[in-house]
Write an enzyme that holds these catalytic residues in place. Sequence first.
Site, PDB file in Angstrom:
ATOM      1  N   ARG A  92     -11.534   4.575 -15.774  1.00  7.00           N
ATOM      2  CA  ARG A  92     -11.049   3.352 -14.923  1.00  7.00           C
ATOM      3  C   ARG A  92     -10.665   2.157 -14.597  1.00  7.00           C
ATOM      4  O   ARG A  92     -10.654   1.097 -14.387  1.00  7.00           O
ATOM      5  CB  ARG A  92     -12.192   2.976 -12.903  1.00  7.00           C
ATOM      6  CG  ARG A  92     -12.459   2.124 -12.611  1.00  7.00           C
ATOM      7  CD  ARG A  92     -12.814   1.817 -11.477  1.00  7.00           C
ATOM      8  NE  ARG A  92     -14.929   3.500 -11.433  1.00  7.00           N
ATOM      9  CZ  ARG A  92     -15.577   2.607 -11.777  1.00  7.00           C
ATOM     10  NH1 ARG A  92     -16.244   1.571 -12.979  1.00  7.00           N
ATOM     11  NH2 ARG A  92     -17.193   3.664 -12.013  1.00  7.00           N
ATOM     12  N   TYR A 108       3.249 -12.495   4.499  1.00  4.01           N
ATOM     13  CA  TYR A 108       3.270 -10.944   4.713  1.00  4.01           C
ATOM     14  C   TYR A 108       2.223 -10.959   5.700  1.00  4.01           C
ATOM     15  O   TYR A 108       1.021 -11.028   5.581  1.00  4.01           O
ATOM     16  CB  TYR A 108       2.869 -10.017   3.346  1.00  4.01           C
ATOM     17  CG  TYR A 108       2.590  -8.747   3.836  1.00  4.01           C
ATOM     18  CD1 TYR A 108       4.150  -8.193   4.254  1.00  4.01           C
ATOM     19  CD2 TYR A 108       2.082  -7.958   3.440  1.00  4.01           C
ATOM     20  CE1 TYR A 108       3.904  -6.245   4.062  1.00  4.01           C
ATOM     21  CE2 TYR A 108       1.839  -6.693   3.364  1.00  4.01           C
ATOM     22  CZ  TYR A 108       3.233  -5.535   4.171  1.00  4.01           C
ATOM     23  OH  TYR A 108       2.381  -4.633   4.228  1.00  4.01           O
ATOM     24  N   ASP A 139       1.894 -14.975  -3.299  1.00  4.85           N
ATOM     25  CA  ASP A 139       3.222 -13.500  -3.675  1.00  4.85           C
ATOM     26  C   ASP A 139       3.944 -14.186  -3.361  1.00  4.85           C
ATOM     27  O   ASP A 139       4.966 -14.330  -3.219  1.00  4.85           O
ATOM     28  CB  ASP A 139       2.832 -12.975  -1.613  1.00  4.85           C
ATOM     29  CG  ASP A 139       3.775 -11.868  -1.423  1.00  4.85           C
ATOM     30  OD1 ASP A 139       3.845 -10.899  -2.498  1.00  4.85           O
ATOM     31  OD2 ASP A 139       2.708 -10.967  -0.730  1.00  4.85           O
ATOM     32  N   LYS A 179       7.452  -3.043  -4.456  1.00  2.00           N
ATOM     33  CA  LYS A 179       9.061  -3.230  -4.008  1.00  2.00           C
ATOM     34  C   LYS A 179       9.964  -3.066  -5.637  1.00  2.00           C
ATOM     35  O   LYS A 179      10.616  -1.574  -6.171  1.00  2.00           O
ATOM     36  CB  LYS A 179       8.900  -4.801  -3.424  1.00  2.00           C
ATOM     37  CG  LYS A 179       7.710  -4.837  -2.353  1.00  2.00           C
ATOM     38  CD  LYS A 179       8.701  -3.998  -1.290  1.00  2.00           C
ATOM     39  CE  LYS A 179       7.297  -3.864  -0.224  1.00  2.00           C
ATOM     40  NZ  LYS A 179       6.766  -4.956   0.448  1.00  2.00           N
TER      41      LYS A 179
HETATM   42  C1  LIG Z   1       5.495  -4.969   1.119  1.00  2.64           C
HETATM   43  C2  LIG Z   1       4.873  -6.083   0.747  1.00  2.64           C
HETATM   44  C3  LIG Z   1       3.369  -6.439   0.618  1.00  2.64           C
HETATM   45  C4  LIG Z   1       2.322  -4.991   0.450  1.00  2.64           C
HETATM   46  O1  LIG Z   1       2.888  -4.125  -0.578  1.00  2.64           O
HETATM   47  P1  LIG Z   1       2.159  -2.520  -0.283  1.00  2.64           P
HETATM   48  O2  LIG Z   1       2.416  -2.252  -1.847  1.00  2.64           O
HETATM   49  O3  LIG Z   1       3.027  -2.113   0.641  1.00  2.64           O
HETATM   50  O4  LIG Z   1       0.841  -2.712   0.130  1.00  2.64           O
HETATM   51  C5  LIG Z   1       2.490  -7.803   0.175  1.00  2.64           C
HETATM   52  N1  LIG Z   1       3.621  -8.402  -0.096  1.00  2.64           N
HETATM   53  C6  LIG Z   1       5.187  -8.751   0.633  1.00  2.64           C
HETATM   54  C7  LIG Z   1       5.557  -9.715   0.119  1.00  2.64           C
HETATM   55  C8  LIG Z   1       5.886  -7.139   1.363  1.00  2.64           C
HETATM   56  O5  LIG Z   1       7.049  -8.310   1.255  1.00  2.64           O
END
Ligand SMILES: *Cc1c(COP(=O)(O)O)cnc(C)c1O
Length: 415
Positions: free
Chosen positions: A64, A119, A191, A216
């Site tokens: 971990r 988000y 973000d 993503k």
């Molecule tokens: C998809 C997304 C997230 C969350 O990511 P996950 O891996 O699905 O938890 C956070 N911020 C933005 C802008 C996103 O598009």
Amino acid sequence: MKPDQNDGSGSRRSLALDTRLVTGGRDPFAHFGFVNPPVYHGSTVLYPTAADMVAHRARYVYGRRGTPTSEALESALRDLEGPQCAGVALMPSGLSAIATALLAVTNSGDHVLVSDSVYRPTRTFCDSVLKRFGVETTYYDPLIGADIATLFRPSTRAVFVESPGSQTFEMQDVPAIAAVAHARGAVVLADNTWATPIYFRPLEKGVDLAIQAGTKYIAGHSDVMLGTVSANAALWPRLKETVMQMGVCVGPDDIYLALRGLRTMGVRLRRHQESGLKIARWLAERPEVLRVLHPGLETDPGYAIWRRDFSGASGLFSVILKPAPQEAVYAFLDSLTLFGMGFSWGGYESLVVWFDCSSYRTATRWNPGGPALRFHIGLEDPDDLVADLEQAFAKLRAASSSADGAPQNATDAPP
Ligand SMILES: *Cc1c(COP(=O)(O)O)cnc(C)c1O
């Protein structure tokens, strides 16, 4: 050749991003010359002697707490963020990266400022867990810029930005917001999933913790859940400590897939950008379209900030259609063959979602004037995508002229 030691030394800093994507986080001759680092599956790590165990004398102590596999991805990502990055933490999803970063910088009684365009699950986290722990959130207009100063309280500890905003793509003046926050002793979280460090490096613009949903573009193939938080030197000890205390970590096979995705992220993003802009421009000319929300278009209100702070655009943007009955929008969406309907984005394939954020934004009003669709432009040939959209618009027009229902909006229920 030992291309990577990722020690932050000046020699790697002089390499271009594409070269760093290819060479980062690997040292072939530490692994018999194999190009890719091995995947270490492990919980227990053995100590050779009792004295070593008692003194915690070991490079790795427990699965971990880090493995050669997790360190390879962390080091490759650190390399992309620029010299301000002191460390990167890997998380099991983008949302867990957001949640952990917020928990790392807040205490009971604190106040945080969060962009109205974040988000949506970020917002849900603030309104549930943070609230239960006595942290109060104020949402602000993403276009506020330096006027965010008016929203500060003595207890304001953190400002959360997301630029461009989720679904609606408002560009934020991150350097101006960061200057105000730092002057008042608050930290800034960003973000940065849309741009990735390839097109925007938040830590160079005053952000303290830069977050990505690695799900993503890093993973890039719609097959992995991953989050990352990159910290500057001031925040890294606190972030690392919080990650260790929370016990979050990522499985080695997912890390390996993310590292594999990272190697091609530069070329993929260029193609997402090029096809995304081409299709956004084509959509902007369509008679069925009211407007296109893409900060890389000269006509977009966010274009000046995007030009100033970003070096590129990814493949995600939105389109507002002229008012149309629900069944006509359904006919449009259902007739698309190359655009899948589903959440998430950043993979090689094109996607579309019908969204409506009017029900939950509180600092701003979302009143687009027609159905709102978010497109992710994948790596297909853009001419095929245009042809698919063209035939779908024909279905939209046919269904609009035969329908007599009132124009409708989507009901929004993202994951
Ligand atoms: C998809 C997304 C997230 C969350 O990511 P996950 O891996 O699905 O938890 C956070 N911020 C933005 C802008 C996103 O598009």
